[in-house]
Design an enzyme around this catalytic site. Structure first.
Site, mmCIF file in Angstrom:
data_model
loop_
_atom_site.group_PDB
_atom_site.id
_atom_site.type_symbol
_atom_site.label_atom_id
_atom_site.label_comp_id
_atom_site.label_asym_id
_atom_site.label_seq_id
_atom_site.Cartn_x
_atom_site.Cartn_y
_atom_site.Cartn_z
ATOM 1 N N LEU A 241 0.839 -1.200 0.000
ATOM 2 C CA LEU A 241 0.000 0.000 0.000
ATOM 3 C C LEU A 241 0.880 1.260 0.000
ATOM 4 C CD1 LEU A 241 -2.834 -0.848 2.581
ATOM 5 C CD2 LEU A 241 -2.957 -0.895 0.093
ATOM 6 N N PRO A 242 1.636 1.473 -1.060
ATOM 7 C CA PRO A 242 2.458 2.686 -1.101
ATOM 8 C C PRO A 242 1.570 3.921 -1.122
ATOM 9 C CG PRO A 242 2.361 1.681 -3.266
ATOM 10 C CD PRO A 242 1.686 0.722 -2.316
ATOM 11 N N HIS A 243 2.095 5.019 -0.624
ATOM 12 C CA HIS A 243 1.285 6.235 -0.619
ATOM 13 C C HIS A 243 2.142 7.490 -0.662
ATOM 14 C CE1 HIS A 243 1.848 4.783 3.535
ATOM 15 N NE2 HIS A 243 2.065 6.047 3.821
ATOM 16 N N GLY A 244 1.520 8.513 -1.163
ATOM 17 C CA GLY A 244 2.145 9.824 -1.204
ATOM 18 C C GLY A 244 1.159 10.858 -0.710
#
Length: 149
Positions: A62-65
């Protein structure tokens, strides 16, 4: 909060390493008009990954920015052709990836709401298998229901 997922932000059979998967999903968010600068957003997501990998178990990342490069909270779903090493230290792999993009101004509440909606479902094998085995339209419907109720 507007529509979190766009039909064009569902990508299957992604090949490459973790950074390639993240880049491909960031590009799709850019094409969908959800971010202002694909490369800067991509760098922001990689910087977050460098702090701690976003592997959440169950073969999912769950990568996020949370940055000023995001115009509207959104997600991009990716399914890899082969499992990708998501946590370099442990060697854990992922084949289902959900890239979360949130504007910095609303990052806390929006990001937590997205994570809460997803995490309730991610622990269920039936849900994960439906993401692995469904076509793009079905994945869109599944994620729309989970993210937007």
């Amino acid at each position: 909060m507007g529509k979190l997922i766009n039909k064009n932000c569902i990508v299957f059979d992604i090949r490459g390493e973790k950074k390639d998967v993240i880049h491909r999903l960031a590009v799709e968010l850019g094409k969908a008009g959800k971010i202002t600068d694909t490369e800067e957003f991509y760098k922001d997501v990689l910087a977050r990954e460098a702090i701690s990998p976003t592997f959440v178990g169950f073969d999912m990342g769950l990568p996020h920015g949370k940055t000023d490069h995001v115009l509207e909270a959104s997600v991009c779903f990716g399914r890899t052709a082969e499992p990708v090493v998501w946590n370099e230290e442990s060697g854990e792999t992922a084949d289902l990836i959900i890239l979360i993009a949130c504007p910095l101004a609303e990052a806390g509440d929006t990001h937590m709401k997205i994570l809460a909606n997803l995490s309730r479902k991610l622990m269920h094998e039936e849900f994960r298998e439906s993401l692995r085995n469904s076509d793009e339209e079905q994945v869109y419907q599944i994620l729309t229901e989970v993210l937007e109720g």
